[in-house]
Design a protein around this motif. Structure first.
Motif, mmCIF file in Angstrom:
data_model
loop_
_atom_site.group_PDB
_atom_site.id
_atom_site.type_symbol
_atom_site.label_atom_id
_atom_site.label_comp_id
_atom_site.label_asym_id
_atom_site.label_seq_id
_atom_site.Cartn_x
_atom_site.Cartn_y
_atom_site.Cartn_z
ATOM 1 N N TRP A 104 0.829 -1.207 0.000
ATOM 2 C CA TRP A 104 0.000 0.000 0.000
ATOM 3 C C TRP A 104 0.866 1.259 0.000
ATOM 4 C CZ3 TRP A 104 -5.299 0.560 2.666
ATOM 5 C CH2 TRP A 104 -6.143 -0.500 2.293
ATOM 6 N N HIS A 105 1.993 1.221 0.697
ATOM 7 C CA HIS A 105 2.870 2.393 0.744
ATOM 8 C C HIS A 105 3.437 2.676 -0.642
ATOM 9 C CE1 HIS A 105 6.287 4.930 2.070
ATOM 10 N NE2 HIS A 105 5.365 5.368 2.907
ATOM 11 N N ARG A 106 3.849 1.636 -1.348
ATOM 12 C CA ARG A 106 4.334 1.810 -2.728
ATOM 13 C C ARG A 106 3.239 2.412 -3.603
ATOM 14 N NH1 ARG A 106 6.978 -3.996 -3.386
ATOM 15 N NH2 ARG A 106 8.904 -3.588 -2.258
ATOM 16 N N GLU A 107 2.032 1.872 -3.494
ATOM 17 C CA GLU A 107 0.910 2.373 -4.286
ATOM 18 C C GLU A 107 0.598 3.829 -3.932
ATOM 19 O OE1 GLU A 107 -1.925 2.720 -7.075
ATOM 20 O OE2 GLU A 107 -0.499 1.069 -6.874
ATOM 21 N N TYR A 108 0.652 4.160 -2.668
ATOM 22 C CA TYR A 108 0.400 5.534 -2.238
ATOM 23 C C TYR A 108 1.429 6.481 -2.857
ATOM 24 C CZ TYR A 108 -0.171 9.614 0.732
ATOM 25 O OH TYR A 108 -0.362 10.890 1.184
ATOM 26 N N ARG A 109 2.698 6.093 -2.835
ATOM 27 C CA ARG A 109 3.748 6.932 -3.437
ATOM 28 C C ARG A 109 3.530 7.088 -4.938
ATOM 29 N NH1 ARG A 109 8.708 4.281 -0.513
ATOM 30 N NH2 ARG A 109 8.272 2.869 -2.203
ATOM 31 N N ARG A 110 3.129 6.005 -5.615
ATOM 32 C CA ARG A 110 2.836 6.089 -7.061
ATOM 33 C C ARG A 110 1.683 7.053 -7.320
ATOM 34 N NH1 ARG A 110 3.995 -0.004 -8.446
ATOM 35 N NH2 ARG A 110 2.764 -0.211 -6.605
#
Length: 125
Positions: A104-110
């Motif tokens: 989720w953190h990766r997706e949030y940054r994207r």
């Protein structure tokens, strides 16, 4: 797909106060009316689980940090109670929650990067 979001400072404070009140009340009921061996810790874990589930369903990134906390505390509590199978289950849940946080953190940054690029394009940068 609904975007992942973060808690604001005000939301975090409200959540903390709700968690404290719910845990204290639930812990009191468990201590007074049941034979729970660690009533306040049990109430805190249960209350934190409810809050984490609400944040998960609201697609709030911090839900995973709450689940990680729930799982760490649950592993310790169940090991203390010598319920090693349940403690192992919560160790598995801990690994799942850590993976959820990373994903989720990766997706949030994207999402944020894409949003910033769209904003820059709109202003002609």
């Amino acid at each position: 797909m609904r975007p992942t979001r973060r808690l604001t400072g005000r939301q975090a404070i409200s959540a903390f106060l709700l968690l404290a009140a719910l845990s204290a009340g639930w812990g009191h009921v468990l201590a007074r009316y049941t034979d729970a061996s660690i009533p306040y810790l049990d109430a805190f874990i249960a209350s934190l689980s409810l809050l984490a589930q609400f944040l998960l369903s609201s697609k709030v990134l911090e839900n995973w940090l709450l689940w990680i906390t729930v799982d760490v505390l649950s592993v310790g509590m169940y090991a203390y109670k010598e319920l090693y199978g349940v403690a192992l289950l919560y160790a598995v849940f801990l690994a799942i929650a850590a993976g959820g946080w990373v994903q989720w953190h990766r997706e949030y940054r994207r999402q944020r990067t894409a949003s910033l690029q769209v904003s820059d394009a709109e202003v002609g940068i």
